[in-house]
Design a protein around this motif. Sequence first.
Motif, PDB file in Angstrom:
ATOM      1  N   ARG A  59       0.859  -1.198   0.000  1.00 18.00           N
ATOM      2  CA  ARG A  59       0.000   0.000   0.000  1.00 18.00           C
ATOM      3  C   ARG A  59       0.889   1.240   0.000  1.00 18.00           C
ATOM      4  O   ARG A  59       1.779   1.366   0.842  1.00 18.00           O
ATOM      5  CB  ARG A  59      -0.909  -0.002   1.219  1.00 18.00           C
ATOM      6  N   THR A  85       2.938  -0.236 -10.290  1.00 13.96           N
ATOM      7  CA  THR A  85       2.091  -1.366 -10.680  1.00 13.96           C
ATOM      8  C   THR A  85       2.915  -2.559 -11.132  1.00 13.96           C
ATOM      9  O   THR A  85       2.408  -3.682 -11.162  1.00 13.96           O
ATOM     10  CB  THR A  85       1.110  -0.963 -11.804  1.00 13.96           C
ATOM     11  N   THR A 106       2.339  -3.186  -6.131  1.00 12.63           N
ATOM     12  CA  THR A 106       1.509  -2.332  -5.302  1.00 12.63           C
ATOM     13  C   THR A 106       0.109  -2.918  -5.164  1.00 12.63           C
ATOM     14  O   THR A 106      -0.422  -3.516  -6.104  1.00 12.63           O
ATOM     15  CB  THR A 106       1.419  -0.902  -5.869  1.00 12.63           C
ATOM     16  N   GLU A 107      -0.474  -2.763  -3.988  1.00 14.22           N
ATOM     17  CA  GLU A 107      -1.842  -3.215  -3.737  1.00 14.22           C
ATOM     18  C   GLU A 107      -2.839  -2.069  -3.870  1.00 14.22           C
ATOM     19  O   GLU A 107      -3.990  -2.283  -4.249  1.00 14.22           O
ATOM     20  CB  GLU A 107      -1.949  -3.803  -2.326  1.00 14.22           C
ATOM     21  N   ARG A 108      -2.394  -0.880  -3.507  1.00 18.23           N
ATOM     22  CA  ARG A 108      -3.258   0.289  -3.556  1.00 18.23           C
ATOM     23  C   ARG A 108      -2.384   1.522  -3.589  1.00 18.23           C
ATOM     24  O   ARG A 108      -1.338   1.566  -2.943  1.00 18.23           O
ATOM     25  CB  ARG A 108      -4.159   0.333  -2.324  1.00 18.23           C
ATOM     26  N   ASP A 162      -2.746   5.581  -2.850  1.00 19.58           N
ATOM     27  CA  ASP A 162      -3.459   6.783  -2.434  1.00 19.58           C
ATOM     28  C   ASP A 162      -2.684   7.980  -2.951  1.00 19.58           C
ATOM     29  O   ASP A 162      -1.467   8.079  -2.748  1.00 19.58           O
ATOM     30  CB  ASP A 162      -3.555   6.853  -0.910  1.00 19.58           C
ATOM     31  N   CYS A 195      -6.970   3.442 -12.433  1.00 23.22           N
ATOM     32  CA  CYS A 195      -8.166   2.605 -12.300  1.00 23.22           C
ATOM     33  C   CYS A 195      -8.569   1.988 -13.638  1.00 23.22           C
ATOM     34  O   CYS A 195      -9.047   0.849 -13.690  1.00 23.22           O
ATOM     35  CB  CYS A 195      -9.318   3.415 -11.715  1.00 23.22           C
ATOM     36  N   VAL A 244      -5.986  -0.888 -11.543  1.00 31.01           N
ATOM     37  CA  VAL A 244      -5.216  -0.630 -10.326  1.00 31.01           C
ATOM     38  C   VAL A 244      -6.136   0.001  -9.279  1.00 31.01           C
ATOM     39  O   VAL A 244      -6.962   0.863  -9.600  1.00 31.01           O
ATOM     40  CB  VAL A 244      -4.033   0.318 -10.626  1.00 31.01           C
ATOM     41  N   HIS A 245      -5.993  -0.421  -8.038  1.00 32.88           N
ATOM     42  CA  HIS A 245      -6.768   0.166  -6.947  1.00 32.88           C
ATOM     43  C   HIS A 245      -6.115   1.492  -6.572  1.00 32.88           C
ATOM     44  O   HIS A 245      -5.104   1.514  -5.861  1.00 32.88           O
ATOM     45  CB  HIS A 245      -6.797  -0.791  -5.746  1.00 32.88           C
ATOM     46  N   ALA A 246      -6.662   2.587  -7.067  1.00 38.67           N
ATOM     47  CA  ALA A 246      -6.095   3.916  -6.817  1.00 38.67           C
ATOM     48  C   ALA A 246      -7.208   4.875  -6.458  1.00 38.67           C
ATOM     49  O   ALA A 246      -8.345   4.751  -6.940  1.00 38.67           O
ATOM     50  CB  ALA A 246      -5.356   4.424  -8.052  1.00 38.67           C
ATOM     51  N   ARG A 247      -6.880   5.841  -5.584  1.00 34.57           N
ATOM     52  CA  ARG A 247      -7.867   6.831  -5.170  1.00 34.57           C
ATOM     53  C   ARG A 247      -7.142   8.101  -4.739  1.00 34.57           C
ATOM     54  O   ARG A 247      -5.976   8.065  -4.353  1.00 34.57           O
ATOM     55  CB  ARG A 247      -8.733   6.309  -4.036  1.00 34.57           C
ATOM     56  N   ARG A 282      -3.844   7.993   6.051  1.00 33.88           N
ATOM     57  CA  ARG A 282      -3.326   7.188   4.946  1.00 33.88           C
ATOM     58  C   ARG A 282      -1.825   6.925   5.109  1.00 33.88           C
ATOM     59  O   ARG A 282      -1.332   5.853   4.776  1.00 33.88           O
ATOM     60  CB  ARG A 282      -3.589   7.889   3.612  1.00 33.88           C
TER      61      ARG A 282
END
Length: 281
Positions: A121, A139, A143-145, A147, A164, A168-171, A181
């Motif tokens: 993360r 990626t 990476t898992e996520r 932020d 996304c 990919v889990h991104a925010r 975070r």
Amino acid sequence: MTFGLIGNSIAQSRAPALHQLLGQLHSLPLSYHLHDPGAATAIAFQQQLAELIARGYQGCNVTLPFKQIAINSAAQPDRAARRVGAVNTLGFGDTIRATNTDYTGFIRAYRHRRADRRAGRVLLLGAGGVGRAVAFGLTDVGTERIDIFDLDPVQATALARALCDEGVHARTVTAEQLQDRAARADGWVNCTPIGHYTTPGCPFELAWLGAQSWVFDAVYTPIDTPLLIAAADAGLDLVTGFDLFFYQGLDAFEFWTGIAVDEAAARVAFMDKFALQSALI
């Protein structure tokens, strides 16, 4: 062979030293020059680029604030450039070729420091040209996520959406969410100029250091940034701005010349020639 770097506030760049050394190691008559257009506009970049081509340069690197602007100048952007949406290396000829060696260089830098350990993360500060390259590089290293925080929320949102779109889990995160975070992240990534000799400081609150595993700082002038010094004191793995500088430079040299560089020999030669003093590299 003549190459250069286009960017703002680049007087302290070590790029000329690295590329001239690589030329010497491979018996190439190579010169490399710095070009600061002054203004941070697309017009200023285009004028500088046209001047380099007219003077017979074979290619150039691109740095802040022109990496996303530069992709519009390329007739042949490769997969890395298209994926990231920004370029840092242009090759001149019948058409302008483009790649992003920040992307490939980050992957090499990360693996040099952490081998096959997964990124996990990540909290990423800075969604500009280098931030985009590093985000996509993450990626490739597990990476898992991701932020993402940027002072420009539109830029942060654009990067999160691009990631996304690739699954990919991104925010994006707000300033108010940063501490939470940061505490939950396995890795901190700084892709802002904070820590650079022209913009001193630390991009993260060092009081938030704790359970993280690793830190990357894209700044390499100075090499020992406040963030990296604090992370080293906390026992975290480091991926340094010098690592990124070195590997993106090798990839750019190989893009221009087609010559595969012996990275271990080049690293030793560079550090010896310029007597680099750092406990972190």
